[in-house]
Design a protein around this motif. Structure first.
Motif, mmCIF file in Angstrom:
data_model
loop_
_atom_site.group_PDB
_atom_site.id
_atom_site.type_symbol
_atom_site.label_atom_id
_atom_site.label_comp_id
_atom_site.label_asym_id
_atom_site.label_seq_id
_atom_site.Cartn_x
_atom_site.Cartn_y
_atom_site.Cartn_z
ATOM 1 N N VAL A 199 0.925 -1.199 -0.071
ATOM 2 C CA VAL A 199 -0.182 0.057 -0.035
ATOM 3 C C VAL A 199 0.821 1.401 -0.116
ATOM 4 N N SER A 200 0.660 2.249 -1.068
ATOM 5 C CA SER A 200 1.352 3.537 -0.918
ATOM 6 C C SER A 200 0.507 4.494 -0.275
ATOM 7 N N TYR A 201 1.139 5.120 0.802
ATOM 8 C CA TYR A 201 0.492 6.311 1.700
ATOM 9 C C TYR A 201 0.989 7.588 1.155
ATOM 10 N N ARG A 202 1.803 7.859 0.024
ATOM 11 C CA ARG A 202 2.194 8.983 -0.545
ATOM 12 C C ARG A 202 1.275 10.081 -0.628
ATOM 13 N N LYS A 203 0.094 9.671 -0.967
ATOM 14 C CA LYS A 203 -0.909 10.992 -1.248
ATOM 15 C C LYS A 203 -1.794 11.157 -0.296
ATOM 16 N N ALA A 204 -1.570 10.557 0.933
ATOM 17 C CA ALA A 204 -2.540 10.754 2.311
ATOM 18 C C ALA A 204 -1.900 12.232 2.715
ATOM 19 N N ILE A 205 -2.830 12.768 3.732
ATOM 20 C CA ILE A 205 -2.700 13.765 4.358
ATOM 21 C C ILE A 205 -2.832 13.380 5.765
ATOM 22 N N PHE A 206 -1.826 13.852 6.630
ATOM 23 C CA PHE A 206 -1.842 13.566 8.170
ATOM 24 C C PHE A 206 -1.855 15.065 8.844
ATOM 25 N N ILE A 207 -2.765 15.227 9.728
ATOM 26 C CA ILE A 207 -2.759 16.306 10.553
ATOM 27 C C ILE A 207 -2.785 16.223 12.103
ATOM 28 N N PHE A 208 -1.997 16.767 12.795
ATOM 29 C CA PHE A 208 -2.200 16.604 14.313
ATOM 30 C C PHE A 208 -2.585 18.127 14.686
ATOM 31 N N LEU A 209 -3.432 18.085 15.662
ATOM 32 C CA LEU A 209 -3.747 19.330 16.598
ATOM 33 C C LEU A 209 -3.465 19.176 17.810
ATOM 34 N N SER A 210 -2.864 20.420 18.506
ATOM 35 C CA SER A 210 -2.265 19.872 19.772
ATOM 36 C C SER A 210 -2.335 21.591 20.451
ATOM 37 N N ASN A 211 -2.560 21.601 21.870
ATOM 38 C CA ASN A 211 -2.353 22.692 22.665
ATOM 39 C C ASN A 211 -1.041 22.746 23.115
ATOM 40 N N ALA A 212 -0.069 21.603 22.932
ATOM 41 C CA ALA A 212 1.093 21.438 23.596
ATOM 42 C C ALA A 212 2.058 22.634 22.525
ATOM 43 N N GLY A 213 2.891 23.260 23.376
ATOM 44 C CA GLY A 213 3.646 24.390 22.795
ATOM 45 C C GLY A 213 2.939 25.671 22.698
ATOM 46 N N GLY A 214 1.760 25.791 23.175
ATOM 47 C CA GLY A 214 0.995 26.865 23.044
ATOM 48 C C GLY A 214 1.692 27.986 23.794
ATOM 49 N N ASP A 215 2.183 27.483 25.165
ATOM 50 C CA ASP A 215 2.735 28.350 25.922
ATOM 51 C C ASP A 215 4.080 29.206 25.426
ATOM 52 N N LEU A 216 4.917 28.331 24.690
ATOM 53 C CA LEU A 216 6.238 28.722 24.119
ATOM 54 C C LEU A 216 5.596 29.659 23.003
ATOM 55 N N ILE A 217 4.579 29.516 22.246
ATOM 56 C CA ILE A 217 4.160 30.480 21.044
ATOM 57 C C ILE A 217 3.552 32.031 21.839
ATOM 58 N N ASN A 218 2.954 31.727 22.990
ATOM 59 C CA ASN A 218 2.408 32.942 23.559
ATOM 60 C C ASN A 218 3.550 33.745 24.061
ATOM 61 N N LYS A 219 4.503 33.157 24.504
ATOM 62 C CA LYS A 219 5.778 33.997 25.261
ATOM 63 C C LYS A 219 6.385 34.569 24.033
ATOM 64 N N ALA A 220 6.797 33.879 23.061
ATOM 65 C CA ALA A 220 7.152 34.365 21.784
ATOM 66 C C ALA A 220 6.554 35.643 21.265
ATOM 67 N N ALA A 221 5.183 35.532 21.289
ATOM 68 C CA ALA A 221 4.310 36.673 20.776
ATOM 69 C C ALA A 221 4.302 37.756 21.619
ATOM 70 N N LEU A 222 4.472 37.495 22.917
ATOM 71 C CA LEU A 222 4.530 38.638 23.825
ATOM 72 C C LEU A 222 5.747 39.337 23.865
ATOM 73 N N ASP A 223 6.886 38.528 23.823
ATOM 74 C CA ASP A 223 8.094 39.234 23.607
ATOM 75 C C ASP A 223 8.367 40.001 22.405
ATOM 76 N N PHE A 224 7.818 39.755 21.166
ATOM 77 C CA PHE A 224 7.748 40.598 20.312
ATOM 78 C C PHE A 224 6.899 41.888 20.354
ATOM 79 N N TRP A 225 5.752 41.843 21.016
ATOM 80 C CA TRP A 225 5.133 42.893 21.457
ATOM 81 C C TRP A 225 5.825 43.834 22.409
ATOM 82 N N ALA A 226 6.439 43.258 23.447
ATOM 83 C CA ALA A 226 7.167 44.055 24.182
ATOM 84 C C ALA A 226 8.347 44.914 23.748
#
Length: 344
Positions: A199-226
């Motif tokens: 079986v070939s899986y090369r044309k399939a699409i896999f998507i992960f959804l996660s809240n993990a890392g959200g705190d890192l993203i928020n801190k980086a955004a806040l640092d840019f704002w500051a």
């Protein structure tokens, strides 16, 4: 199915008669052609009556961009990364591996919206399509002592569905709540193999959804704002390395020490930035329009003001994104409906 059975009966019925005249032969030939069209897996006629699999993962990128512009707010990075990733994948007639996207950010920032929009562009029925598969960690993989069973079931499910439709889409939500080790079951399907067990899986699409890392993203955004920088100046290179390392080492993430990350099989870690009040207002206006209401800026402001924001003093980012906009708008619905009727 009734139509298919009728066609088969229509073809076989003349064989019960003792002889064929020219007219009967023509009818039989026409019936046979009709039955072939109905029974063939790629028949255009069959596909008018039921959903058929798209053999190629072709995506109308212009339509995808229009949908993202109209329905996803405040996420310039996610839009840019996903559009480029999908364009490259869609235009490649022979990709070396499936497209693997991992979307990260706090709740209400648009991860589910983006995955649904992308799924709709591949299979128009979206989440209702039999070729789009949504897994919820707390629903489908709830028990930590059954990880081995879940891995076997997951492999069988994906193998069977990709065999039936190479362009299948698999969405894994709540990755931050998934028991470590479960998701590694799909690692062979994401790797650079031409086929796995035929079986070939090369044309399939896999998507992960996660809240993990959200705190890192928020801190980086806040640092840019500051530092006085615009959020639009944040680039993928500012966040993707933080996300990949942070998620890999996060014990509360389904990707903790995952071989999928270790083997670099995730094509893009896509960061979703925290939403400002102006983005919340965009969500309110879009929801009002979707309900057929006239957009009242007073109501838009009231709903936005009812949201909670962080940091507490500056009130820059919504701590729930746009997640509670629908519920907040429900409280104002009577007034909005009266205002819409008055304008009408």
């Amino acid at each position: 199915m009734k139509l298919l059975k009728a066609a088969v009966i229509f073809v076989l019925a003349p064989t019960l008669s003792p002889a064929f005249d020219p007219l009967s032969a023509s009818v039989v030939a026409g019936g046979a052609l009709m039955a072939w069209h109905l029974l063939s897996s790629d028949s255009w006629l069959k596909c008018r009556f039921q959903e058929c699999c798209k053999r190629n993962t072709t995506v109308n990128v212009k339509a995808l961009k229009a949908q993202l512009d109209n329905r996803l707010f405040g996420q310039h990075l996610a839009k840019d990364v996903v559009l480029k990733a999908v364009l490259g994948f869609s235009n490649n007639p022979s990709p070396k591996k499936p497209l693997m996207l991992s979307l990260h950010g706090w709740a209400g920032t648009g991860k589910n919206y983006l995955s649904q929009i992308l799924a709709e562009q591949v299979h128009p029925a979206g989440l209702r399509s039999k070729f789009v598969h949504l897994f919820l960690a707390t629903l489908h993989f709830p028990h930590h002592d059954q990880v081995k069973l879940y891995k076997e079931q997951l492999q069988n499910w994906i193998r069977g569905n990709v065999s039936a439709c190479p362009s299948s889409v698999f969405i894994f939500d709540e990755m931050d709540k998934m028991h470590p080790g479960v998701i590694d079951a799909i690692k062979p399907f994401l790797d650079y193999y031409e086929e796995v067990d035929g079986v070939s899986y090369r044309k399939a699409i896999f998507i992960f959804l996660s809240n993990a890392g959200g705190d890192l993203i928020n801190k980086a955004a806040l640092d840019f704002w500051a530092s006085g920088k615009r959020r639009e100046d944040i680039q993928l290179k500012d966040l993707e390395p933080l996300l990949s390392v942070g998620v890999f080492n996060n014990k509360n993430s389904g990707l903790w020490h995952s071989s999928i990350i270790d083997r670099n099989l995730i094509d893009y870690f896509v960061p979703f930035l925290p939403l400002e009040q102006r983005h919340v207002k965009m969500c309110v206006r879009a929801e009002m329009a979707a309900r057929g209401y006239a957009v009242d800026e007073k109501i838009v402001q009231e709903v936005a003001d009812e949201m909670t924001y962080f940091p507490k003093e500056q009130r820059i980012y919504s701590d729930k994104g746009c997640k509670t906009v629908q519920a907040k708008l429900d409280i104002h619905e009577d007034f909005v409906m009266r205002d819409t009727n008055t304008r009408a």
